[in-house]
Write a protein that holds these residues in place. Structure first.
Motif, PDB file in Angstrom:
ATOM      1  N   THR A   6       0.852  -1.190   0.000  1.00  0.00           N
ATOM      2  CA  THR A   6       0.000   0.000   0.000  1.00  0.00           C
ATOM      3  C   THR A   6       0.885   1.237   0.000  1.00  0.00           C
ATOM      4  N   LYS A   7       0.260   2.390  -0.211  1.00  0.00           N
ATOM      5  CA  LYS A   7       1.039   3.632  -0.264  1.00  0.00           C
ATOM      6  C   LYS A   7       1.791   3.838   1.039  1.00  0.00           C
ATOM      7  N   ASP A   8       1.113   3.536   2.124  1.00  0.00           N
ATOM      8  CA  ASP A   8       1.779   3.663   3.414  1.00  0.00           C
ATOM      9  C   ASP A   8       2.351   2.290   3.771  1.00  0.00           C
ATOM     10  N   GLY A   9       3.618   2.086   3.397  1.00  0.00           N
ATOM     11  CA  GLY A   9       4.225   0.772   3.539  1.00  0.00           C
ATOM     12  C   GLY A   9       4.242   0.249   4.962  1.00  0.00           C
ATOM     13  N   SER A  10       4.237   1.121   5.932  1.00  0.00           N
ATOM     14  CA  SER A  10       4.384   0.672   7.307  1.00  0.00           C
ATOM     15  C   SER A  10       3.156  -0.097   7.799  1.00  0.00           C
ATOM     16  N   GLU A  11       2.059   0.005   7.066  1.00  0.00           N
ATOM     17  CA  GLU A  11       0.858  -0.663   7.558  1.00  0.00           C
ATOM     18  C   GLU A  11       0.935  -2.168   7.403  1.00  0.00           C
ATOM     19  N   ILE A  12       1.673  -2.605   6.388  1.00  0.00           N
ATOM     20  CA  ILE A  12       1.853  -4.042   6.225  1.00  0.00           C
ATOM     21  C   ILE A  12       3.078  -4.446   7.037  1.00  0.00           C
ATOM     22  N   PRO A  13       2.891  -5.337   7.985  1.00  0.00           N
ATOM     23  CA  PRO A  13       4.060  -5.727   8.780  1.00  0.00           C
ATOM     24  C   PRO A  13       5.064  -6.450   7.901  1.00  0.00           C
ATOM     25  N   LEU A  14       6.342  -6.333   8.281  1.00  0.00           N
ATOM     26  CA  LEU A  14       7.394  -7.018   7.549  1.00  0.00           C
ATOM     27  C   LEU A  14       7.149  -8.517   7.574  1.00  0.00           C
ATOM     28  N   LEU A  15       6.828  -8.992   8.764  1.00  0.00           N
ATOM     29  CA  LEU A  15       6.582 -10.426   8.906  1.00  0.00           C
ATOM     30  C   LEU A  15       5.364 -10.611   9.775  1.00  0.00           C
ATOM     31  N   GLU A  16       4.480 -11.463   9.342  1.00  0.00           N
ATOM     32  CA  GLU A  16       3.305 -11.743  10.143  1.00  0.00           C
ATOM     33  C   GLU A  16       3.088 -13.244  10.198  1.00  0.00           C
ATOM     34  N   ALA A  17       3.055 -13.759  11.408  1.00  0.00           N
ATOM     35  CA  ALA A  17       2.769 -15.174  11.587  1.00  0.00           C
ATOM     36  C   ALA A  17       1.371 -15.292  12.161  1.00  0.00           C
ATOM     37  N   GLU A  18       0.610 -16.221  11.620  1.00  0.00           N
ATOM     38  CA  GLU A  18      -0.769 -16.368  12.061  1.00  0.00           C
ATOM     39  C   GLU A  18      -1.030 -17.807  12.466  1.00  0.00           C
ATOM     40  N   LYS A  19      -1.480 -17.985  13.679  1.00  0.00           N
ATOM     41  CA  LYS A  19      -1.889 -19.300  14.196  1.00  0.00           C
ATOM     42  C   LYS A  19      -0.817 -20.365  13.932  1.00  0.00           C
ATOM     43  N   LEU A  20       0.448 -20.015  14.149  1.00  0.00           N
ATOM     44  CA  LEU A  20       1.541 -20.930  13.869  1.00  0.00           C
ATOM     45  C   LEU A  20       1.582 -22.023  14.938  1.00  0.00           C
ATOM     46  N   THR A  21       1.521 -23.262  14.496  1.00  0.00           N
ATOM     47  CA  THR A  21       1.483 -24.385  15.434  1.00  0.00           C
ATOM     48  C   THR A  21       2.509 -25.415  15.015  1.00  0.00           C
ATOM     49  N   LYS A  22       3.228 -25.944  15.979  1.00  0.00           N
ATOM     50  CA  LYS A  22       4.164 -27.033  15.694  1.00  0.00           C
ATOM     51  C   LYS A  22       3.971 -28.114  16.745  1.00  0.00           C
ATOM     52  N   ILE A  23       3.710 -29.305  16.277  1.00  0.00           N
ATOM     53  CA  ILE A  23       3.477 -30.427  17.199  1.00  0.00           C
ATOM     54  C   ILE A  23       4.574 -31.457  17.004  1.00  0.00           C
ATOM     55  N   PHE A  24       5.269 -31.800  18.111  1.00  0.00           N
ATOM     56  CA  PHE A  24       6.232 -32.911  18.101  1.00  0.00           C
ATOM     57  C   PHE A  24       5.589 -34.057  18.864  1.00  0.00           C
ATOM     58  N   GLY A  25       5.188 -35.086  18.192  1.00  0.00           N
ATOM     59  CA  GLY A  25       4.570 -36.213  18.888  1.00  0.00           C
ATOM     60  C   GLY A  25       3.328 -35.743  19.633  1.00  0.00           C
ATOM     61  N   THR A  26       3.377 -35.798  20.965  1.00  0.00           N
ATOM     62  CA  THR A  26       2.229 -35.356  21.744  1.00  0.00           C
ATOM     63  C   THR A  26       2.436 -33.949  22.290  1.00  0.00           C
ATOM     64  N   LEU A  27       3.608 -33.363  22.032  1.00  0.00           N
ATOM     65  CA  LEU A  27       3.927 -32.057  22.620  1.00  0.00           C
ATOM     66  C   LEU A  27       3.611 -30.940  21.633  1.00  0.00           C
ATOM     67  N   LYS A  28       2.808 -29.980  22.093  1.00  0.00           N
ATOM     68  CA  LYS A  28       2.571 -28.791  21.276  1.00  0.00           C
ATOM     69  C   LYS A  28       3.634 -27.770  21.632  1.00  0.00           C
ATOM     70  N   ALA A  29       4.718 -27.734  20.868  1.00  0.00           N
ATOM     71  CA  ALA A  29       5.809 -26.807  21.184  1.00  0.00           C
ATOM     72  C   ALA A  29       5.368 -25.374  20.922  1.00  0.00           C
ATOM     73  N   CYS A  30       4.599 -25.164  19.842  1.00  0.00           N
ATOM     74  CA  CYS A  30       4.016 -23.856  19.563  1.00  0.00           C
ATOM     75  C   CYS A  30       2.546 -24.081  19.292  1.00  0.00           C
ATOM     76  N   ASP A  31       1.722 -23.266  19.893  1.00  0.00           N
ATOM     77  CA  ASP A  31       0.290 -23.519  19.858  1.00  0.00           C
ATOM     78  C   ASP A  31      -0.435 -22.242  19.414  1.00  0.00           C
ATOM     79  N   GLY A  32      -0.691 -22.128  18.124  1.00  0.00           N
ATOM     80  CA  GLY A  32      -1.455 -21.003  17.593  1.00  0.00           C
ATOM     81  C   GLY A  32      -0.830 -19.648  17.864  1.00  0.00           C
ATOM     82  N   ILE A  33       0.427 -19.488  17.503  1.00  0.00           N
ATOM     83  CA  ILE A  33       1.120 -18.242  17.835  1.00  0.00           C
ATOM     84  C   ILE A  33       0.898 -17.184  16.755  1.00  0.00           C
ATOM     85  N   ASP A  34       0.496 -15.992  17.180  1.00  0.00           N
ATOM     86  CA  ASP A  34       0.401 -14.837  16.286  1.00  0.00           C
ATOM     87  C   ASP A  34       1.548 -13.905  16.611  1.00  0.00           C
ATOM     88  N   LEU A  35       2.230 -13.446  15.574  1.00  0.00           N
ATOM     89  CA  LEU A  35       3.374 -12.560  15.799  1.00  0.00           C
ATOM     90  C   LEU A  35       3.453 -11.584  14.645  1.00  0.00           C
TER      91      LEU A  35
END
Lengths: 521, 364
Positions: A6-35
């Motif tokens: 957009t014209k105002d570049g700052s409005e779009i974040p450089l990096l956006e993570a949405e609902k990031l989840t990582k499961i190792f076996g039975t362990l949820k190491a990351c559970d729906g992380i927004d950043l």
């Protein structure tokens, strides 16, 4: 990139993570992380060990694939499949444990990591330029093995900057630096921010996060538990967010010395380097009476490991009187005999030094106790049969005493988290009630709750009349528990300074090799 | 662009660790069947005469025990070495040294007879193996020499020394110039366990006793603990106050003694005299036995019987199929290959990495 801007570049974040989840076996190491990381901000990622910080970072960087969730880079969705792809997108990473070859020069190390092939001269010139621009002076032709830890970190950062990244991820960057070196690093980071680069700053040092960072995301048990502007928070309020409740404050009564007989003494310890990357020790003296804790500060690689091995007896001395334990000359006797004199030792490296990784806890208990507790753990006279039952009950006692969390009845040492294993290894020695204990890096990589428990146990042991030596790079820890602090630099040990007369600035100067008394002025 | 990576598995399966020797044996049989078909033999009947037929007759089972005795004795000693990270490859030489030292009495003093001759011979055999194993141990501890090379090279020294002895000073004067020593007198012969049905001698009983004793030492005593700690992490061993140098001597002495005992038991129980060659490679085959038995002395008993069968099968195959008995060596090699491969694949997995992801990005 062809993403919509957009014209105002700052409005779009450089990096956006949405609902990031990582499961190792039975362990949820990351559970729906927004950043969200904006352009030109220093974003802190806070959390205890095991909160999911490194899993999250590895997913952003491409070293791990998320189980579910999306990553958007400059507004465009991406699946980062490898670190090489992360680098070409513009994500750079500086690791906590450096991946440099000691036997190569700085420029050669940098060349190894670049994806395109350039002549060494060009790399050296560019490295020098970047070093000058960002206040990271490094000689590209120097052998890495000869450089200090701070200089090695600069090489890692230069290596990262050569890829011209938009986002730089720094993992615990100040854990290996003196306060003065850390200040220089902050200047560099602020300069990068002013040029519009973004930084994701992983740390557990709350004071520096408050000073440096624009925003903070706090993780606990794989979930985001808070986002804030750290400058408006106190260290205590940040810590509460990280841990979920108030951190235990160490109780430290003033030391009372009934007698001033030293329990452990080192008299003029000098030692040549034992290998190409080992440090020589020069003329070290120390003497500690029962009831006190001597803290030994210093940047890693200044001879702390060598001093530990000389005191523990893993490396013997030529003259017996160089190490004295409870009045007995111990320089020529081995570690088992020194233990029998009442000394106990906890090395820095847990797996492979303090414990055998693929052996059970009871076996690892026997590891350091077989000579001192022969009557308890060994039966059958000369046959020396191992008594599994008494080992099991002693291990159980330690587990309860130190609150060791484990998944099985008698798991392998490598199956425990770093903090829980460290609690067990410290408990293994405290269980003997030693009159002297030497601990190298007692809380390295240990979460805040476990660290508080370990520190309290060491303080309590000292107050019950034992002499304690704590070697640590964590100055906050040393200020919290020590009665006196000395610093190691280039294999020399400074005079120790009573805690009342000690300041951060002064210990920083001592760690840099300046005269201790000059720093007091 | 593609490359193959070997990646450590985060967890290894306990089930497959236990099954691994059986998987290896199964794969060996399949490979053997393929081998026989290529040679133009019916694979089923060939495998039958190789691995089953020797077990159908009583005398043949005796032969199995005769061959298994030295394999088990040596492999039990090697398990102590390998567990403590001492790579003794020279058991064949220690076996020969034991055979020579144990033969001093019956060859040089043939008139010296009595019930005490045999025990002295066995002790001398053990002493000979120990003395020979001390050489690589000393070189390793004192000069940091690679024990794989020194112990292996000493095998050839022992073989040539035996050859010289038997052709020269120890040759039987009444032996029509054959390179052999005198036949041992009865009091110097290790007797058969069941003399009515076959040749199996008391060496096999000694092997079982040795396996049980070493198993007990490894699993129940501080000494066994020390072996396992120093084998896994020398630094943790030093922290525990254990001495790696002392243990190197201990491991080499134990395995040398057992290999020496195997040597004199073979000479006295199975051969009855010294010849230029007293071993069809027992010292090397025992390395396979030790690994197939997972370095566990009780597992080694079973593995020793399996590998002994491969020797018998080789002989049987030569008679009934007309294949060289050297095919036994091939089978032994194939077993070791599959044992090591199964073990590696339990701890590591193979990943084929393509550089596709990078090119995809550049295309975007």
């Amino acid at each position: 990139m062809t993403g919509t801007i957009t014209k105002d570049g700052s409005e779009i974040p450089l990096l956006e993570a949405e609902k990031l989840t990582k499961i190792f076996g039975t362990l949820k190491a990351c559970d729906g992380i927004d950043l969200k990381i904006g352009t030109g901000e220093i974003h802190a990622l806070l959390g205890e060990n095991g909160a999911g910080k490194s899993t999250l970072v590895k997913m952003l960087f491409g070293a791990l694939q998320p189980t579910s969730g999306d990553i958007a880079w400059k507004g465009e969705r991406f699946t980062v499949t490898s670190p090489a792809m992360g680098r070409s997108l513009g994500i750079g990473m500086v690791f906590q444990h450096f991946s440099l070859f000691d036997a190569l020069t700085a420029a050669e190390n940098i060349a190894l990591s670049l994806d395109e092939k350039s002549p060494l001269d060009t790399i050296a010139t560019r490295a020098r330029e970047i070093g000058q621009t960002y206040g990271l002076p490094v000689d590209p032709d120097a052998l890495v093995g000869d450089l200090s830890v701070g200089e090695r970190q600069r090489i890692e950062i230069i290596r990262c900057l050569l890829q011209n990244p938009d986002l730089i991820i720094l993992d615990e960057p100040t854990s290996v630096l003196t306060p003065q070196e850390a200040d220089l690093l902050f200047v560099t980071l602020e300069r990068l921010r002013s040029e519009g680069k973004s930084i994701l700053y992983i740390s557990h040092r709350l004071e520096e996060v408050r000073r440096l960072c624009d925003r903070a995301t706090v993780l606990r048990h794989g979930k985001v538990v808070g986002q804030c502007d750290p400058r408006t928070q106190t260290a205590a309020s940040l810590a509460r967010m990280m841990v979920g409740n108030d951190i235990h404050v160490i109780e430290r009564l003033p030391a009372e010395w009934t007698d001033r007989i030293p329990l452990i003494e080192v008299n003029g310890l000098s030692q040549r380097p034992r290998g190409p990357f080992s440090v020589a020790l020069h003329d070290i003296y120390l003497s500690i009476t029962g009831g006190e804790i001597l803290g030994i500060a210093g940047v890693a690689g200044n001879g702390q490991g060598e001093l530990f091995e000389a005191i523990s007896g893993e490396v013997l001395q030529e003259r017996p009187q160089v190490v004295r334990i409870r009045g007995t000359d111990a320089g020529r006797i081995g570690i088992s005999a020194r233990r029998k004199l009442g000394a106990a030792f906890v090395p820095e490296e847990r797996l492979g030094h303090g414990a055998v990784p693929d052996m059970s806890l009871t076996n690892n208990l026997l590891l350091s106790r077989h000579s001192t507790d022969r009557k308890m753990f060994l039966t059958g006279g000369v046959l020396k049969l191992v008594s599994e039952s008494s080992l099991a009950s002693a291990a159980k006692r330690i587990v309860v005493q130190m609150d060791v969390r484990k998944s099985a009845e008698n798991p392998d040492a490598s199956a425990l988290s770093g903090g829980n294993l460290q609690k067990f290894l410290i408990g293994r020695e405290l269980d003997r009630n030693p009159s002297v204990i030497v601990v190298n890096q007692p809380t390295w990589g240990v979460d805040a709750g476990a660290a508080a428990l370990i520190r309290q146990a060491l303080v309590d042991l000292a107050r019950s009349g034992s002499a304690v030596i704590v070697i640590s790079q964590d100055l906050d820890e040393l200020f919290e528990i020590s009665d006196r602090i000395a610093a190691m630099v280039h294999g020399r040990l400074s005079e120790s300074v009573p805690i009342e007369a000690m300041t951060m600035e002064r210990v920083g100067l001592m760690m840099g090799g300046a005269d201790a008394t000059a720093g007091a002025a | 662009m593609m490359r193959i990576e070997i990646v450590k598995r985060p967890q290894h399966s306990a089930l497959f660790s236990a099954l691994s020797p059986f998987i290896a044996l199964f794969l060996t049989l399949i490979a053997g069947a393929i081998l026989f078909s290529i040679l133009g033999k019916n694979p089923i009947s060939a495998l039958y005469s190789y691995f089953v037929e020797p077990l159908t007759e009583v005398w043949s089972i005796h032969e199995l025990l005769v061959k298994a005795a030295p394999l088990i004795l040596i492999a039990v000693g090697l398990s102590v070495c390998f567990l403590s990270n001492n790579w003794n490859i020279g058991a064949e030489g220690q076996f020969i040294a034991g055979g020579i030292a144990g033969s001093i009495l019956p060859v040089v003093f043939p008139d010296f007879q009595g019930w005490y001759v045999l025990p002295i011979m066995l002790l001398l055999g053990m002493a000979g193996g120990m003395a020979y194993a001390t050489i690589p141990a000393f070189l390793k501890v004192r000069f940091n020499t690679n024990e794989i090379l020194t112990s292996l090279m000493l095998v050839y020294v022992a073989q040539l020394f035996l050859d010289w002895l038997v052709r020269g000073p120890w040759r039987n004067p009444q032996g029509y110039n054959f390179p052999e020593t005198v036949q041992f007198s009865d009091s110097a012969i290790l007797p058969a366990i069941w003399p009515d049905s076959g040749r199996a001698h008391w060496g096999f009983a000694l092997a079982i006793i040795a396996a049980v004793v070493v198993w007990f030492m490894l699993s129940r005593t501080l000494n066994g603990f020390e072996i396992k700690v120093l084998g896994r992490s020398s630094r943790a061993g030093r922290f525990a106050g254990f001495s790696a140098g002392r243990l190197t001597f201990f491991a080499f002495l134990v395995s040398g003694a057992l290999a020496g005992l195997a040597g004199i038991a073979e000479v006295s129980g199975a051969v009855g005299q010294l010849r230029t060659s007293i071993s069809p490679g027992y010292g090397f085959t025992a390395i396979i036995v030790a690994f197939l038995g997972r370095l566990n002395p009780l597992g080694i008993i079973a593995a020793g019987l399996v590998l002994a069968l491969s020797y018998l099968g080789g002989e049987a195959a030569q008679i009934s199929l007309g294949i060289s008995e050297k095919s036994a060596r091939i089978f032994q090699g194939i077993i070791l290959f599959f044992v090591l491969a199964s073990d590696s694949l339990i701890y590591y997995r193979i990943r084929i990495v393509s550089r596709l992801s990078d090119t995809a990005l550049k295309g975007a």
